[in-house]
Design a protein around this motif. Structure first.
Motif, PDB file in Angstrom:
ATOM      1  N   HIS A  80      82.881  54.611  10.657  1.00 29.76           N
ATOM      2  CA  HIS A  80      83.300  54.743   9.263  1.00 29.76           C
ATOM      3  C   HIS A  80      84.436  55.761   9.153  1.00 29.76           C
ATOM      4  CE1 HIS A  80      79.769  52.493   8.072  1.00 29.76           C
ATOM      5  NE2 HIS A  80      80.101  52.618   6.788  1.00 29.76           N
ATOM      6  N   ARG A  81      85.125  55.695   8.035  1.00 28.18           N
ATOM      7  CA  ARG A  81      86.085  56.740   7.696  1.00 28.18           C
ATOM      8  C   ARG A  81      85.422  57.704   6.719  1.00 28.18           C
ATOM      9  NH1 ARG A  81      91.967  53.770   6.725  1.00 28.18           N
ATOM     10  NH2 ARG A  81      92.111  52.876   8.832  1.00 28.18           N
ATOM     11  N   LYS A  82      85.472  58.990   7.071  1.00 27.87           N
ATOM     12  CA  LYS A  82      84.974  60.040   6.184  1.00 27.87           C
ATOM     13  C   LYS A  82      86.224  60.687   5.576  1.00 27.87           C
ATOM     14  CE  LYS A  82      82.388  64.400   6.512  1.00 27.87           C
ATOM     15  NZ  LYS A  82      81.626  65.277   7.448  1.00 27.87           N
ATOM     16  N   TYR A  98      78.232  56.505  10.607  1.00 26.97           N
ATOM     17  CA  TYR A  98      77.584  56.846   9.347  1.00 26.97           C
ATOM     18  C   TYR A  98      76.159  56.306   9.318  1.00 26.97           C
ATOM     19  CZ  TYR A  98      77.218  57.219   4.228  1.00 26.97           C
ATOM     20  OH  TYR A  98      76.824  57.499   2.955  1.00 26.97           O
ATOM     21  N   GLU A 124      81.817  60.979  16.933  1.00 28.89           N
ATOM     22  CA  GLU A 124      82.880  61.196  15.950  1.00 28.89           C
ATOM     23  C   GLU A 124      84.030  61.914  16.631  1.00 28.89           C
ATOM     24  OE1 GLU A 124      80.748  63.278  12.849  1.00 28.89           O
ATOM     25  OE2 GLU A 124      81.359  65.222  13.628  1.00 28.89           O
ATOM     26  N   TYR A 274      82.727  62.059   0.131  1.00 25.78           N
ATOM     27  CA  TYR A 274      83.554  61.631   1.262  1.00 25.78           C
ATOM     28  C   TYR A 274      83.997  60.168   1.205  1.00 25.78           C
ATOM     29  CZ  TYR A 274      82.245  66.071   3.370  1.00 25.78           C
ATOM     30  OH  TYR A 274      82.063  67.398   3.628  1.00 25.78           O
ATOM     31  N   TYR A 276      82.763  57.351   2.186  1.00 32.18           N
ATOM     32  CA  TYR A 276      82.666  56.668   3.485  1.00 32.18           C
ATOM     33  C   TYR A 276      82.926  55.178   3.320  1.00 32.18           C
ATOM     34  CZ  TYR A 276      80.292  60.511   5.992  1.00 32.18           C
ATOM     35  OH  TYR A 276      79.974  61.682   6.623  1.00 32.18           O
TER      36      TYR A 276
END
Lengths: 475, 100
Positions: A80-82, A98, A124, A274, A276
């Motif tokens: 995922h992108r945080k 995530y 990560e 965030y 996500y």
């Protein structure tokens, strides 16, 4: 430390460990600590438009090795992108795992017999490194920040424990055991002072048997000692706050090692959202049985097992001996210890010399052969070298290399003949008749008094055990 | 029917994205983003119980590379693109608050 009035602390730890790969998580830039600033950077780890991440196979191997050592379940996972804005994260998002981490569940057994559950251990990427100029050195008040992106994109595994820890000593033991596992699996070098292993502690307090209290997360724990001190301080702060009628707020707190206290960094209300979402540039990660088996086949014997083997060589190990065993295992010095013991050296001596003298010269350890180590200790055990002399010989072997016998001769460590030692003992007895009578009457403490005198008279060249033997033969 | 998106939600998302919107813009984007969401909500009218969720158009898994170092960019070429530098590092304005 025990909390007062029936209070109990509840602690969970989040441990971030950098993985010891050759390259970064998603690009081929070198992953090397201490390189010149901004020399290991490329479009991917700088977040330049259009750059595409490709996952490092070795990072996945190491993440699975950690999971296997922690009895986790390895499952299909996603990235995922945080999203957040901070200059050390040039993409404005961090790629993390995530809801579906590579390792879920598991546990870690500690040397004291307690078990701490593991919630997850996910992959990560690390951020760049900021240096803050001006102000107090803390980020607040800095006039300007300088960013080095060498660390940006270095692979990390974050290991999250359950809220199972009940004392700062147990937290330390957990961190220490986990560190030993990370080193043993070659996942990390475990250097907290260089930031390759970083710990955040979630701390709350409750009356025994009651539900969990509100927790605070403590950051900036740069050593095992900081970890232990910060947890004690924070638990006590919460107890005092509640007993004075206050309420613990959920917040992130910063540990100040010099002040010995925690202070508010940000409250939950300020906590980031965030946002996500799935990283569209990466596909699912689902290591098949073959891949997992390959990693499992390469798993080393874990520190707990190695510790059991070494401790089994000791009779009624003392606290100090157990600490020494820990050092021997951390530094992979067991081959020296086992070789010496097999040659007849007593285990406590072999472990102590390895944990102290060899540990002190660990950077030069390849100069020392197991045989030279064993020979030196055998000479010490036979009384041909005093403890001081044996340590000196080991120091010389580590710094210069060579043969123990040659070093003994070149340093003039000619062992006092037993005749000469006997003569010295006789003379000292003559000079200290009162003490001698008391010793003969059964006051054993005076043995050390005479050993001290002999050491002084021989400038430390006598062997303590030999002196005691001489004393006993005249008693 | 009302917009599926509230004005406060758009303001919140704008804040997270560090966008400063005027009152008029807030109004405009609430409506436009609401239309986008409504369009996505059309999916709800379909019977999809036998369709697996799709996270990616390709049926690929485990795309990995070997752990082999490749040349990085030349530092000066990169730093010359930055608005400000000092000591071979990117210089940025003073940071409020700590990294998450």
């Amino acid at each position: 430390m025990t909390l007062p009035n029936g209070w109990e602390m509840v602690v969970g730890l989040e441990v971030h460990t950098e993985l010891k790969t050759a390259t970064k998580m998603f690009c081929g830039c070198a992953n090397s600590f201490g390189a010149e600033a901004n020399t290991n950077i490329c479009p991917v780890c700088l977040g330049l438009p259009g750059a595409l991440p490709v996952l490092n196979r070795r990072a996945v191997d190491l993440a699975m090795a950690i999971g296997m050592a922690l009895h986790s379940t390895i499952a299909p996972s996603t990235f995922h992108r945080k999203n957040y804005f901070y200059p050390d994260m040039p993409k404005d998002f961090q790629i993390s795992q995530y809801d579906l981490p590579i390792n879920s569940g598991g546990y870690l057994d500690l040397p004291d017999g307690s078990r701490v559950s593991i919630e997850r251990a996910h992959l990560e990427e690390d951020t760049g490194k900021s240096t803050h100029l001006g102000g107090s050195g803390r980020i607040h008040g800095a006039d300007r920040s300088l960013v080095d992106y060498n660390r940006s994109g270095v692979p990390l595994v974050e290991i999250v424990s359950g809220p199972d820890i009940r004392s700062s000593a147990q937290a330390r033991a957990y961190a220490s055991e986990l560190r030993a596992i990370l080193i043993a699996t070659s996942a990390s070098d475990g250097r907290m002072e260089e930031g390759s292993m970083r710990i955040d502690a979630n701390v709350s307090v409750r009356q025994r048997g009651e539900p969990f209290g509100t927790r605070c997360e403590i950051k900036n724990l740069n050593s095992l000692r900081s970890l232990q001190r910060a947890i004690d301080h924070e638990a006590l702060r919460q107890v005092e706050l509640i007993e004075e009628g206050g309420v613990v707020r959920q917040e992130t707190r910063h540990w100040d090692e010099n002040q010995g206290e925690t202070s508010t960094m940000r409250t939950k209300e300020e906590a980031e959202d965030y946002r996500y979402f799935r990283e569209p540039d990466l596909v699912d990660l689902a290591p098949d049985q073959q891949w997992q088996d390959r990693v499992r086949a390469a798993q080393p014997v874990l520190p707990a097992q190695r510790r059991r083997e070494l401790v089994s060589r000791l009779v009624d190990a003392t606290e100090a001996q157990l600490d020494a065993v820990g050092v021997v295992i951390d530094l992979n010095l067991e081959p020296f210890v086992h070789a010496a013991i097999d040659d007849g050296v007593e285990a406590p001596l072999a472990i102590a010399r390895a944990a102290n003298e060899l540990a002190a010269g660990i950077d030069d350890i390849e100069r020392l052969s197991q045989e030279a180590f064993s020979l030196t200790l055998q000479m010490e055990q036979r009384g041909e070298l005093s403890a001081t002399q044996a340590k000196s010989v080991l120091g010389e072997l580590l710094s210069q290399g060579g043969d123990p016998g040659d070093i003994v001769r070149s340093k003039g460590f000619v062992q006092l003949s037993s005749d000469s030692l006997g003569a010295t003992v006789e003379q000292l007895i003559e000079e200290h008749r009162d003490e001698w009578s008391r010793y003969c009457d059964g006051d054993d403490k005076l043995a050390q008094f005479f050993v001290g005198l002999v050491m002084k008279a021989t400038k430390g060249q006598a062997n303590g055990k030999s002196v005691i033997a001489e004393l006993q033969s005249r008693r | 029917m009302g917009s599926p998106l509230r004005r406060e939600e758009v303001a919140h998302v704008a804040k997270l994205a560090r966008l400063s919107l005027s009152e008029d813009e807030l109004e405009l984007f609430t409506e436009q983003l609401g239309q986008v969401l409504e369009h996505a909500n059309d999916m709800s009218s379909l019977d999809l119980k036998d369709v697996e969720p799709t996270a990616h158009p390709f049926g690929l898994i485990n795309v990995v590379r070997d752990d082999v170092v490749r040349a990085s960019l030349e530092r000066n070429a990169v730093l010359s693109q930055a608005p400000d530098t000092q000591d071979d590092r990117f210089a940025v304005p003073r940071i409020m608050g700590e990294a998450p």
